[in-house]
Design a protein around this motif. Structure first.
Motif, short mmCIF file in Angstrom:
data_model
loop_
_atom_site.label_atom_id
_atom_site.label_comp_id
_atom_site.label_asym_id
_atom_site.label_seq_id
_atom_site.Cartn_x
_atom_site.Cartn_y
_atom_site.Cartn_z
N LEU A 125 0.87 -1.18 0.00
CA LEU A 125 0.00 0.00 0.00
C LEU A 125 0.90 1.23 0.00
CD1 LEU A 125 -2.95 1.09 0.32
CD2 LEU A 125 -2.52 1.09 2.79
N THR A 126 0.87 2.00 -1.08
CA THR A 126 1.79 3.13 -1.23
C THR A 126 1.13 4.49 -1.07
OG1 THR A 126 1.48 3.12 -3.63
CG2 THR A 126 3.33 1.83 -2.75
N GLY A 127 -0.19 4.55 -1.12
CA GLY A 127 -0.85 5.84 -0.99
C GLY A 127 -2.36 5.68 -0.90
N ALA A 128 -3.01 6.69 -0.40
CA ALA A 128 -4.47 6.70 -0.33
C ALA A 128 -4.95 8.10 0.00
CB ALA A 128 -4.98 5.71 0.72
N VAL A 165 -7.12 4.96 -3.80
CA VAL A 165 -6.07 4.13 -3.20
C VAL A 165 -5.00 3.84 -4.24
CG1 VAL A 165 -7.24 1.96 -3.77
CG2 VAL A 165 -5.65 2.04 -1.83
N ILE A 166 -3.75 3.76 -3.80
CA ILE A 166 -2.64 3.40 -4.68
C ILE A 166 -1.91 2.22 -4.05
CG2 ILE A 166 -0.53 4.18 -5.85
CD1 ILE A 166 -1.50 7.07 -5.40
N PHE A 167 -1.71 1.18 -4.83
CA PHE A 167 -1.01 0.01 -4.30
C PHE A 167 -0.18 -0.66 -5.41
CE2 PHE A 167 -5.26 -1.32 -5.57
CZ PHE A 167 -5.02 -2.43 -6.36
N ILE A 184 1.90 -0.86 -10.65
CA ILE A 184 1.54 0.22 -9.72
C ILE A 184 0.15 0.68 -10.15
CG2 ILE A 184 2.06 2.53 -8.89
CD1 ILE A 184 5.00 2.00 -9.40
N THR A 185 -0.80 0.54 -9.25
CA THR A 185 -2.20 0.76 -9.61
C THR A 185 -2.83 1.84 -8.76
OG1 THR A 185 -2.46 -1.56 -10.24
CG2 THR A 185 -4.47 -0.34 -9.78
N LYS A 186 -3.62 2.70 -9.39
CA LYS A 186 -4.47 3.64 -8.67
C LYS A 186 -5.92 3.29 -8.99
CE LYS A 186 -5.60 8.49 -7.89
NZ LYS A 186 -5.27 9.90 -8.16
N GLN A 187 -6.72 3.09 -7.95
CA GLN A 187 -8.12 2.74 -8.14
C GLN A 187 -9.03 3.67 -7.34
OE1 GLN A 187 -9.67 0.81 -10.12
NE2 GLN A 187 -8.35 -0.89 -10.74
N TYR A 188 -10.22 3.88 -7.88
CA TYR A 188 -11.22 4.73 -7.25
C TYR A 188 -12.58 4.35 -7.82
CZ TYR A 188 -9.72 6.93 -11.60
OH TYR A 188 -9.33 7.14 -12.90
N PRO A 189 -13.65 4.67 -7.12
CA PRO A 189 -14.98 4.29 -7.62
C PRO A 189 -15.44 5.18 -8.75
CG PRO A 189 -15.17 5.55 -5.60
CD PRO A 189 -13.69 5.31 -5.81
N SER A 190 -16.48 4.75 -9.42
CA SER A 190 -17.13 5.61 -10.40
C SER A 190 -17.61 6.88 -9.72
CB SER A 190 -18.33 4.88 -11.03
OG SER A 190 -19.17 5.78 -11.72
N PRO A 191 -17.48 8.04 -10.36
CA PRO A 191 -17.94 9.28 -9.74
C PRO A 191 -19.43 9.26 -9.38
CG PRO A 191 -16.49 9.78 -11.57
CD PRO A 191 -16.76 8.30 -11.62
N MET A 192 -20.22 8.40 -10.00
CA MET A 192 -21.64 8.33 -9.72
C MET A 192 -21.99 7.25 -8.70
SD MET A 192 -22.68 10.88 -11.10
CE MET A 192 -23.57 11.77 -12.34
#
Length: 220
Positions: A125-128, A165-167, A184-192
């Motif tokens: 886990l590198t960032g959030a 989140v970044i991991f 190296i992945t950055k993930q986030y939910p749909s804005p809706m």
């Protein structure tokens, strides 16, 4: 639904900042990873969410079991947690561990040590970023926020005031310790996704859910 003028003004101001390029941090090329020397900018279609990658040709069908190392919270100077508390980092690390174990055991047998035809997965886990309480939900209903989030949905971008989140995922052959793939992945939910705005870490956890499912799907 209508909100007081002061609230609308704040949201409109935030919209202007967001359109100008404001957003949560972009992943960097972390130097404290086992795969740091091999990782390179990703030129594929998923580069927005996976900006750095290393991969070799692998027949994933050769592997039927997996060892999952305990999740590591990155402590290097390039970590991207902002002002997030250690308690929140630990909560996300535990969630990352649990979700990836659950996802991987749909495809592999979980084992405790090196074995033939077994992978070893290391997660860092590198960032959030946490969602902004109240505002992350209100901007789904306010006209200006709704427009911005609608545009971001079409573009596959992040929602206003929403966390992420970044991991790092590193996959090795468990017997030889040869690196097979690293992302190296950055993930986030749909804005809706309104439910992902309910709670400061809900968006980051939704991103972990998406990342776990995406990784398992890629190993078939």
């Amino acid at each position: 639904m209508q909100f007081p003028m002061k609230t609308n003004a704040l949201i409109a101001l935030a919209l202007c900042v967001a359109v100008a390029g404001c957003g949560t941090a972009k992943p960097v090329d972390y130097t404290g990873l086992a795969s740091s020397a091999q990782l390179a900018p990703n030129t594929q279609d998923d580069a927005g969410r996976v900006p750095y990658r290393f991969s070799t040709p692998v027949d994933w069908r050769h592997y039927d079991s997996v060892v999952i190392d305990p999740v590591v919270i990155y402590r290097g100077s390039e970590s991207q947690f902002g002002t997030m508390s250690d308690a929140s980092k630990t909560e996300l690390a535990n969630y990352l561990q649990a979700k990836f174990e659950k996802a991987l055991t749909k495809r592999f047998t979980l084992i405790n040590g090196p074995a033939p035809n077994a992978l070893r997965v290391r997660l860092t886990l590198t960032g959030a970023a946490a969602s902004t309480p109240v505002l992350s939900t209100l901007t789904r209903f306010d006209i200006s926020g709704g427009l911005y989030n609608g545009v971001q949905t079409v573009a596959g971008g992040e929602g206003m005031f929403t966390g992420s989140v970044i991991f790092v995922t590193e996959i090795f052959d468990s017997e030889t310790n040869r690196l097979l793939r690293a992302d190296i992945t950055k993930q986030y939910p749909s804005p809706m996704n309104i439910m992902a705005t309910m709670g400061s870490l809900a968006a980051a956890k939704t991103g972990i859910d998406k990342g776990a499912d995406a990784m398992v799907a890629s190993l078939k």
